[in-house]
Design a protein around this motif. Structure first.
Motif, PDB file in Angstrom:
ATOM      1  N   ARG A   1       0.916  -1.207   0.052  1.00 25.38           N
ATOM      2  CA  ARG A   1       0.060   0.046   0.067  1.00 25.38           C
ATOM      3  C   ARG A   1       0.885   1.365   0.120  1.00 25.38           C
ATOM      4  N   VAL A   2       0.336   2.346  -0.665  1.00 26.86           N
ATOM      5  CA  VAL A   2       1.048   3.594  -0.677  1.00 26.86           C
ATOM      6  C   VAL A   2      -0.046   4.663  -0.168  1.00 26.86           C
ATOM      7  N   ALA A   3       0.312   5.504   0.505  1.00 29.64           N
ATOM      8  CA  ALA A   3      -0.570   6.759   1.061  1.00 29.64           C
ATOM      9  C   ALA A   3       0.609   7.722   0.950  1.00 29.64           C
ATOM     10  N   TRP A   4      -0.043   8.880   0.255  1.00 32.80           N
ATOM     11  CA  TRP A   4       0.770  10.155  -0.155  1.00 32.80           C
ATOM     12  C   TRP A   4       0.047  11.611  -0.178  1.00 32.80           C
ATOM     13  N   PHE A   5       0.680  12.419   0.122  1.00 31.64           N
ATOM     14  CA  PHE A   5       0.128  13.987  -0.217  1.00 31.64           C
ATOM     15  C   PHE A   5       0.827  14.536  -1.213  1.00 31.64           C
ATOM     16  N   GLY A   6      -0.160  14.698  -2.096  1.00 29.79           N
ATOM     17  CA  GLY A   6       0.348  15.341  -3.536  1.00 29.79           C
ATOM     18  C   GLY A   6      -0.863  15.151  -4.437  1.00 29.79           C
ATOM     19  N   ARG A   7      -0.345  15.110  -5.732  1.00 25.98           N
ATOM     20  CA  ARG A   7      -1.102  15.020  -6.873  1.00 25.98           C
ATOM     21  C   ARG A   7      -1.815  13.464  -6.961  1.00 25.98           C
ATOM     22  N   GLY A   8      -3.027  13.477  -7.206  1.00 23.05           N
ATOM     23  CA  GLY A   8      -3.699  12.164  -7.359  1.00 23.05           C
ATOM     24  C   GLY A   8      -5.164  12.274  -7.490  1.00 23.05           C
ATOM     25  N   PRO A   9      -5.871  10.973  -7.430  1.00 20.58           N
ATOM     26  CA  PRO A   9      -5.108   9.779  -6.921  1.00 20.58           C
ATOM     27  C   PRO A   9      -4.524   9.055  -8.400  1.00 20.58           C
ATOM     28  N   GLU A  10      -4.838   9.424  -9.633  1.00 19.10           N
ATOM     29  CA  GLU A  10      -4.456   9.009 -10.704  1.00 19.10           C
ATOM     30  C   GLU A  10      -3.081   9.452 -11.151  1.00 19.10           C
ATOM     31  N   GLU A  11      -2.338   8.488 -12.113  1.00 17.86           N
ATOM     32  CA  GLU A  11      -0.893   9.019 -12.295  1.00 17.86           C
ATOM     33  C   GLU A  11      -0.775  10.416 -12.973  1.00 17.86           C
ATOM     34  N   THR A  12       0.188  11.117 -12.826  1.00 17.20           N
ATOM     35  CA  THR A  12       0.622  12.526 -13.300  1.00 17.20           C
ATOM     36  C   THR A  12       1.911  12.553 -13.669  1.00 17.20           C
ATOM     37  N   TYR A  13       2.135  13.427 -14.536  1.00 20.97           N
ATOM     38  CA  TYR A  13       3.332  13.828 -15.293  1.00 20.97           C
ATOM     39  C   TYR A  13       3.656  14.982 -15.286  1.00 20.97           C
ATOM     40  N   VAL A  14       4.740  15.675 -15.464  1.00 18.15           N
ATOM     41  CA  VAL A  14       5.144  17.065 -15.570  1.00 18.15           C
ATOM     42  C   VAL A  14       4.321  17.978 -16.503  1.00 18.15           C
TER      43      VAL A  14
ATOM     44  N   LEU B   1       5.393  10.463   1.395  1.00 19.93           N
ATOM     45  CA  LEU B   1       4.706   9.537   1.027  1.00 19.93           C
ATOM     46  C   LEU B   1       4.853   8.136   1.956  1.00 19.93           C
ATOM     47  N   ASP B   2       4.025   7.333   2.230  1.00 19.32           N
ATOM     48  CA  ASP B   2       4.077   6.282   3.266  1.00 19.32           C
ATOM     49  C   ASP B   2       3.922   5.040   2.306  1.00 19.32           C
ATOM     50  N   VAL B   3       4.844   4.004   2.527  1.00 24.12           N
ATOM     51  CA  VAL B   3       4.794   2.756   1.895  1.00 24.12           C
ATOM     52  C   VAL B   3       4.582   1.570   3.119  1.00 24.12           C
ATOM     53  N   SER B   4       3.562   0.716   3.052  1.00 23.94           N
ATOM     54  CA  SER B   4       3.308   0.011   4.263  1.00 23.94           C
ATOM     55  C   SER B   4       2.833  -1.567   3.539  1.00 23.94           C
TER      56      SER B   4
ATOM     57  N   LEU C   1       7.537   2.827   5.551  1.00 25.17           N
ATOM     58  CA  LEU C   1       8.514   3.721   5.088  1.00 25.17           C
ATOM     59  C   LEU C   1       7.945   5.090   5.014  1.00 25.17           C
ATOM     60  N   HIS C   2       8.331   6.028   5.586  1.00 27.58           N
ATOM     61  CA  HIS C   2       7.989   7.505   5.406  1.00 27.58           C
ATOM     62  C   HIS C   2       8.979   8.291   4.535  1.00 27.58           C
TER      63      HIS C   2
ATOM     64  N   THR D   1      22.594  18.582 -10.718  1.00 23.80           N
ATOM     65  CA  THR D   1      21.308  18.635 -10.141  1.00 23.80           C
ATOM     66  C   THR D   1      21.585  18.168  -8.716  1.00 23.80           C
ATOM     67  N   VAL D   2      20.890  18.804  -7.794  1.00 21.27           N
ATOM     68  CA  VAL D   2      20.781  18.432  -6.316  1.00 21.27           C
ATOM     69  C   VAL D   2      19.446  18.341  -5.818  1.00 21.27           C
ATOM     70  N   TRP D   3      19.154  17.377  -4.836  1.00 16.66           N
ATOM     71  CA  TRP D   3      17.764  17.276  -4.331  1.00 16.66           C
ATOM     72  C   TRP D   3      18.078  16.616  -3.204  1.00 16.66           C
ATOM     73  N   SER D   4      16.961  16.612  -2.172  1.00 18.35           N
ATOM     74  CA  SER D   4      17.132  16.198  -0.966  1.00 18.35           C
ATOM     75  C   SER D   4      15.732  15.314  -0.458  1.00 18.35           C
ATOM     76  N   VAL D   5      15.557  14.115   0.179  1.00 18.77           N
ATOM     77  CA  VAL D   5      14.663  13.623   0.954  1.00 18.77           C
ATOM     78  C   VAL D   5      14.974  13.088   1.957  1.00 18.77           C
ATOM     79  N   ARG D   6      13.912  12.956   2.762  1.00 23.39           N
ATOM     80  CA  ARG D   6      14.127  12.366   4.321  1.00 23.39           C
ATOM     81  C   ARG D   6      13.477  10.941   4.469  1.00 23.39           C
ATOM     82  N   LEU D   7      13.925  10.090   5.130  1.00 20.16           N
ATOM     83  CA  LEU D   7      13.547   8.992   5.029  1.00 20.16           C
ATOM     84  C   LEU D   7      13.332   8.370   6.769  1.00 20.16           C
ATOM     85  N   SER D   8      12.314   7.800   7.033  1.00 26.76           N
ATOM     86  CA  SER D   8      12.060   7.389   8.503  1.00 26.76           C
ATOM     87  C   SER D   8      11.122   6.155   8.366  1.00 26.76           C
ATOM     88  N   VAL D   9      10.871   5.404   9.530  1.00 25.67           N
ATOM     89  CA  VAL D   9      10.094   4.493   9.478  1.00 25.67           C
ATOM     90  C   VAL D   9       8.965   4.714  10.759  1.00 25.67           C
ATOM     91  N   GLY D  10       8.005   3.929  10.670  1.00 27.81           N
ATOM     92  CA  GLY D  10       7.095   4.040  11.645  1.00 27.81           C
ATOM     93  C   GLY D  10       6.093   2.629  11.774  1.00 27.81           C
TER      94      GLY D  10
END
Length: 997
Positions: A863-876, A913-916, A923-924, A988-997
């Motif tokens: 399962r995935v849960a997220w905050f962003g565009r959705g629920p269907e697929e999106t591209y730029v 994004l959460d993957v469970s 995974l958050h 190109t530089v970018w960052s993300v944060r990973l955590s678990v719960g």
């Protein structure tokens, strides 16, 4: 050659004159049902005896009528195995431009599958004089009744009728249908070749004094609001319109105030036309169609088509459609803000047009004529240019116009599709001007446009479209096979085009007859097209190619269902996968592109900023039928909602409304989104009350989570033998690979530059074929090298290089891991190195489809849960139709089941994004907005799969967290992907944060 009628350039013999389609109270006997059928390999069929009234057909097959025999399972009436032709060259064949027979007009091969049909039917004693009507037979039919030859006909998508000397009691109808005929040369329409009696067969009673034909003339004066009505008929009759208090004889003209017909207010005045022997239903719509100062105008207002091209298709029955399927199409179109249809490339079943009148769709009706395959001989024997074909071409026009002349939904007659030029079109236009001056005329392919009221092209670039809107397009120009324009400076006028014709063309309104090729995952860029289309009165809209995938339901040798397409058939020529280019799948499941189109087509324009701005861009209607509501969601939960007090907005007007205080207050919460919607205030024929026709959002700025903080207690980064620990994360000390995060097993990440090509990535031939460039540059087979793994204080720094085999180019990268509260932050920098033009494509810029990270997760992830565009697929370039919010889906359900496996399921502008999964730590992921995909196979496996059934879940779930993935565009038939939607090869530089719960 005597008697080879199927190779005649004449359109037929023995038929009655074409006439208006009508719903009548005269008796009608449907001859649809199960017929006797026998298929033969040549035009000789079963011989000369099959039409005899006492012919013995007991051992023949059973065949449904209407149907296409190549899609049916033959059931022998006398026993024996059933037959079905799917997947063989005797079955359905698909071509895009090429003819499936030798180019030798008007002749066809001896191998000409021919179906002989027989039906025994009863007629009551009082039926009287009758007419036998065939609504559609592909491609040539000869007809006998009770042993008597009635005649023959071509023109597959058009009706033909015979006087039918039926007897009381038993009658025998025999029909011989040839798959190939001279008519084939006029029907090369980018479609499946599907022979058979595929539309209704009817026996119509024609009492003395019956109304053979009628013509409704219903004009509307937009200045005075007065409608003018005259009905002409083949016999003296009475016109009655109770709502208007009209009872008058035919031929008389009356005028009175009326409400006009338009697609957004499809006002019909119903009545009858009655004569001594028959009464015919009338559904009258008053409207006026004009070109005024180079602008297309209906009822006094400029009209902008928000349209689709529509072939008739069903995955089981081909071009045989029932009324329920037609209604389903129209309802789906209306709900997606589609207001118009181009009937590509032939007249549809007449019931579809009656429904367009009732539900409200503008119609560009196209004649059953296309000769595209003559391009393979340089158009040397193109039928519209040759006098011997003139009668057949004019016959197709007459049968189109006479059948459908009374439909108010039809506002444009289209002479043909992709048939180059010739004097035949001038004769067609001349006849139309005399017979029906109430509509305008389109023909796209003749560069002189002398016979068209529109300037029109297929698939222009946005830059060219904008120049056309300004009436500053270059002179001359070049066309590809599909009409795609290659932009350039002014050129000499095309051969045969005069300066006067060029000057006239520049004054014409412009119609985007095809654009935005919806093949596979796509199209992208719809919002960009509509930004331009809304900006200029000269541009009167456009028609997306196209409505539906033309896949055919089939079962493989292992019993697995799949969608049959051209490449599944061992036959040449083949049209590639171009039968799968619709906004909806073959079973009418909407693709994500349909939501994007609905957003681009919105006629109620809403903007939410400091205030709410609402504009009414409808053609005719005000907003009195709408209700405006607002709602705020925070962290995926509804926290406040209400109605907006919006005054009725007239067409072309706009208002500003203050954001309610309750909404403004609720926006201060975490992950808060304010949504404003325009909804139907009451149920309509095509949607329920509350259906959303337009929406807009305001997204609150992210609220920093106080629990998370940069840095962590001293000593949180450490090394213990072969393992390095950074906060909750553990890494392989030799490779720098992530081994786990808390209790979660996780592998990676790897730098990812590749995606499984979409159909649009493959371009058209060699043109815009990005997939070929990616393969030539080795992006589909990247290898990874780790150069250094080291600790720098609390940071773990891993450096390496990712590059393809064979080539010197690649990327160098640095991944820096830092403890961050209960998680770990990853900063990635990428630099492109080496000569990226070291391939056969040196002259091209090499674009990478993505820059991102690929992780491997346990197979328990589901399962995935997220905050962003959705629920269907999106591209730029395909994102505006998806809302911002909190969504949750299974990993399997975020895959879009395209019948040709390709890149799908991406989600842009993701904040977290959460993957469970069961018995798995969640995974958050959060950070600056990123793209993600999650699937049970890699991009490489996705590309290698021929069908969805080839995709088998492995022992990992593959998660992409990307800085950027390129857009999807429309290059399968269209211009190259615009620069702003590409992934630049730059630092190109970018960052993300990973955590678990």
């Amino acid at each position: 050659m005597t008697g080879r009628y199927w190779e005649s350039t004449l359109p037929g013999a023995g038929r009655r004159a074409p006439r208006a389609d009508a719903v009548s109270d005269a008796a009608v006997r449907s001859l649809n049902g199960v017929w006797r059928f026998r298929l033969s390999p040549t035009a000789a069929g079963t011989g000369d005896g099959f039409f005899a009234t006492e012919f013995d057909d007991t051992d023949w097959d059973a065949m449904r009528v209407p149907s296409h025999w190549v899609l049916e399972e033959f059931t022998p009436l006398a026993g024996g195995p059933a037959r079905r032709m799917l997947g063989t060259e005797e079955g359905p064949l698909y071509t895009n431009t090429a003819y499936p027979i030798p180019l030798d007009p008007p002749y066809v091969s001896t191998e000409n599958p021919t179906g002989d049909y027989r039906l025994v039917f009863e007629v009551p004693d009082d039926f009287g004089a009758a007419v036998l009507r065939f609504q559609g037979v592909d491609s040539c039919a000869k007809v006998w009744l009770n042993g008597e030859e009635l005649g023959w006909s071509t023109g597959s998508r058009l009706p033909f009728e015979f006087d039918a000397p039926v007897r009381a009691g038993r009658n025998v109808l025999a029909v011989r249908v040839h798959r190939w005929s001279a008519g084939t040369y006029l029907e090369d329409q980018d479609m499946w070749w599907l022979p058979g009696i595929f539309r209704d067969v009817e026996l119509l009673a024609r009492p003395a004094g019956a109304i053979d034909d009628h013509f409704v003339h219903a004009d509307y004066d937009p200045v005075s609001g007065v409608g003018t009505l005259r009905v002409d008929a083949s016999v003296d009759a009475v016109v009655e319109i109770p709502e208007l208090g009209i009872s008058m004889p035919t031929g008389q003209t009356v005028a009175f105030p009326v409400e006009p017909w338009s697609a957004d207010t499809p006002r019909l005045y119903r009545g009858t036309l009655s004569a001594a022997g028959e009464s015919v239903e009338l559904a009258i719509g008053f409207r006026r169609v004009e070109i005024v100062d180079g602008v297309f105008v209906v009822n006094g207002s400029p009209l902008t088509f928000r349209g689709v091209n529509r072939h008739e298709h069903h995955p089981d029955t081909g071009r045989t459609l029932d009324r329920e399927t037609m209604i389903q199409d129209i309802v789906m179109m209306k709900r997606a803000n589609i207001d118009s249809v181009r009937t590509s490339h032939y007249p549809p079943h007449p019931e579809f047009l009656r429904l367009c009148d009732e539900y409200g769709l503008w119609v560009v009706l196209e004649v059953d004529l296309e000769t595209h395959g003559f391009i393979y001989e340089g158009w040397e024997h193109n039928p519209p240019a040759l006098p011997e074909w003139r009668e057949a071409i004019m016959d197709r026009l007459h049968r189109t116009v006479e059948r459908d002349k009374n439909h108010p939904s039809i506002v444009v007659w289209s002479l043909a599709n992709e048939s180059m030029s010739g004097d035949g079109f001038t004769e067609m236009r001349r006849w139309l001007d005399e017979r029906d001056p109430s509509r305008v005329v389109l023909y796209e392919r003749d560069p002189s446009y002398r016979d068209s009221d529109f300037y029109s092209l297929m698939y222009p670039s946005l830059e060219l479209l904008e120049s056309i809107g300004r009436r500053e397009e270059p002179r001359g120009g070049k066309l590809s096979m599909h009409g795609m324009v290659f932009d350039g400076p002014d050129e000499p006028l095309p051969a045969g085009v005069t300066e006067a014709e060029e000057e006239r063309r520049r004054g014409l309104p412009f119609l985007l007859v095809e654009y935005a090729h919806a093949m596979g995952n796509g199209p992208g860029g719809l919002q960009d097209y509509w930004r331009v289309l809304r900006s200029y009165d000269r541009l009167c809209g456009g028609f997306v190619w196209e409505w539906i995938d033309h896949g055919i339901n089939a079962v493989d040798a292992e019993g697995r269902a799949f969608i049959l397409q051209s490449e599944d058939i061992d036959y040449e020529p083949r049209g590639g996968r171009f039968s799968l280019d619709g906004l909806v799948l073959s079973d009418r499941t909407p693709k994500p592109a349909l939501a994007e189109l609905a957003k681009a087509h919105e006629v109620i324009d809403i903007e939410v900023g400091e205030r709410v701005r609402i504009a009414n861009e409808r053609h005719a209607a005000d907003t009195s039928d709408l209700r405006f509501r607002w709602s705020v969601e925070a962290d995926g939960r509804s926290v406040a909602d209400g109605l907006l007090d919006v005054p009725t907005i007239a067409r072309g007007e706009r208002v500003e409304i203050a954001i309610p205080d309750a909404a403004a207050s609720a926006l201060r919460a975490t992950d808060a989104v304010l949504t404003v919607e325009a909804t139907l205030a009451a149920e309509t024929l095509w949607a329920p009350e509350g259906h959303v026709i337009a929406w807009a959002q305001k997204i609150a700025a992210p609220v920093e989570d106080a629990v998370r903080r940069t840095g962590n207690p001293a000593g949180a980064t450490s090394r213990d033998g072969d393992v390095i620990r950074v906060g909750e994360a553990s890494f392989d000390a030799a490779t720098g690979r992530l081994l786990g995060l808390g209790d979660l097993q996780i592998d990676g990440p790897w730098i990812d530059l590749y995606r499984a090509p979409t159909e649009n990535d493959r371009g058209q031939g060699d043109n815009n074929n990005l997939a070929a460039v990616w393969h030539a540059t080795g992006l589909h087979r990247l290898l990874h090298r780790v150069d250094d793994v080291g600790l720098d204080g609390e940071r773990l720094v891993v450096r390496g290089r990712t590059a393809p085999r064979t080539h010197p180019h690649g990327v160098t990268w640095t991944m820096t891991w830092v403890p961050d509260g209960d998680g770990v932050r990853l900063e990635t920098s990428v630099d492109f190195v080496g000569p990226w033009a070291d391939t056969p494509y040196k002259h091209r810029d090499i674009w990478v489809p993505r820059v991102g990270l690929r992780f491997a997760l346990p197979t328990a992830a589901d399962r995935v849960a997220w905050f962003g565009r959705g629920p269907e697929e999106t591209y730029v370039d395909s994102v505006q139709g998806a809302r911002v919010g909190r969504f949750a889906r299974t990993i399997d359900s975020v895959q879009t089941p395209y019948p040709i496996p390709q890149e799908n399921g991406n989600h842009t502008q993701t904040r977290w994004l959460d993957v469970s999964g069961e018995e798995m730590a969640t995974l958050h992921v959060d950070g600056d907005p990123f793209d993600f995909t999650a699937r049970r196979w890699t991009s490489e496996q996705l590309e290698q799969a021929r069908r969805p059934s080839d995709l088998v879940a492995g022992d990992r779930v593959w998660l992409n967290i990307d800085h950027r993935q390129q857009g999807i565009g429309s290059a399968s038939v269209g211009p190259a992907l615009p620069e702003q939607y590409r992934v630049p090869r730059e630092h190109t530089v970018w960052s993300v944060r990973l955590s678990v719960g």
